[in-house]
Write an enzyme that holds these catalytic residues in place. Sequence first.
Site, PDB file in Angstrom:
ATOM      1  N   ASP A   1       0.835  -1.208   0.000  1.00 26.11           N
ATOM      2  CA  ASP A   1       0.000   0.000   0.000  1.00 26.11           C
ATOM      3  C   ASP A   1       0.867   1.253   0.000  1.00 26.11           C
ATOM      4  OD1 ASP A   1      -2.250  -1.677   0.163  1.00 26.11           O
ATOM      5  OD2 ASP A   1      -2.097  -1.735   2.348  1.00 26.11           O
TER       6      ASP A   1
ATOM      7  N   HIS B   1      -5.383  -3.598   5.304  1.00 26.22           N
ATOM      8  CA  HIS B   1      -4.776  -3.971   4.022  1.00 26.22           C
ATOM      9  C   HIS B   1      -5.830  -4.458   3.038  1.00 26.22           C
ATOM     10  CE1 HIS B   1      -1.621  -5.030   1.275  1.00 26.22           C
ATOM     11  NE2 HIS B   1      -1.862  -6.329   1.346  1.00 26.22           N
TER      12      HIS B   1
END
Length: 335
Positions: A167, A194
């Site tokens: 990310d 996530h």
Amino acid sequence: MFSRIAARNFSSSAANAYKVSILGAAGGIGQPLSLLLKLNGKVTDLSLYDLKLAKGVAADLSHIPTKSVVHGFTLADDGLSRALQNADVVLIPAGVPRKPGMTRDDLFNTNASIVKGLAEACAENCPSAAICVISNPVNSTVPIVREVLKRKGVFNPQKLFGVTTLDTLRANRFISEIVGSDPAREDVSVVGGHSGVTIVPLISQTQYSDTIPKEKADALIQRIQHGGDEVVKAKDGAGSATLSMAQAGARFAGSVLSGLAGEQDVLEATYIDSPLFKDEGIEFFASRVTLGPQGVKEIHGLGLLSVAEEDMIATAKETLRKNIKKGIDFVKANA
């Protein structure tokens, strides 16, 4: 920051030596991840485990002239235990990949069982290791590992990590495309979890908070949150993010190794057992941490947030609460 970390992680003159075990080493993430860890100068023993093909991957990598010795293990001859014995760092990319139309939660039933079994093996063979969970859905698989380790009496909150580094990499790359900067010099803080709405990029804390128009900022956040879908679609259902995830895993593992080696100012974002929102029933949360010889040295707060980011955090927490419970309930139901 990224360029500095990368240079440190892949230095061949590292004084410390560590055993790293990769579980699921023959898969789409596992093979490039194994290659990148073979190039890390701190790794002297690289142990690769998978149901099949791990010995072939190990033989292939063993021809690369770095100082680490590579061993491959499969189910035969108690291979999992041997791969994990006395490991300092364990990376778990094992599991099935995402397919078109599949959310990370759809992966849960299969990957939960895989991760639970591997966590049990870690508890028995390397109870002091730093365990880095890549297998999705990370929001639920990391709680599974914690519950297994707790039941075995070896849980150390400083050494259990959900790898959310992808990310961060996406945020750095995508924001650079908007502002025309060098992505290796960007350092966007990404917190929460996530998957989807649990991924919260803190754009207001970058130097571009007042220069990116709202429409572009909203589109940027959406792209960071759903970057995985972009890859799945581009691969026409033949796979998900493997190469970028391998780089993310290698970067995070390299930072963990740097922390273990006593290097200073090693900062990464990661999904951990966290006190930040525990009083609200959110037992895990991704945020920046400083890594050290014992694992997590310091958990950093979120800092000043914009109103929009506070709203995103609130949404993320509601989803995280359900994801975490799902992992904990899985272990209870499969004790």
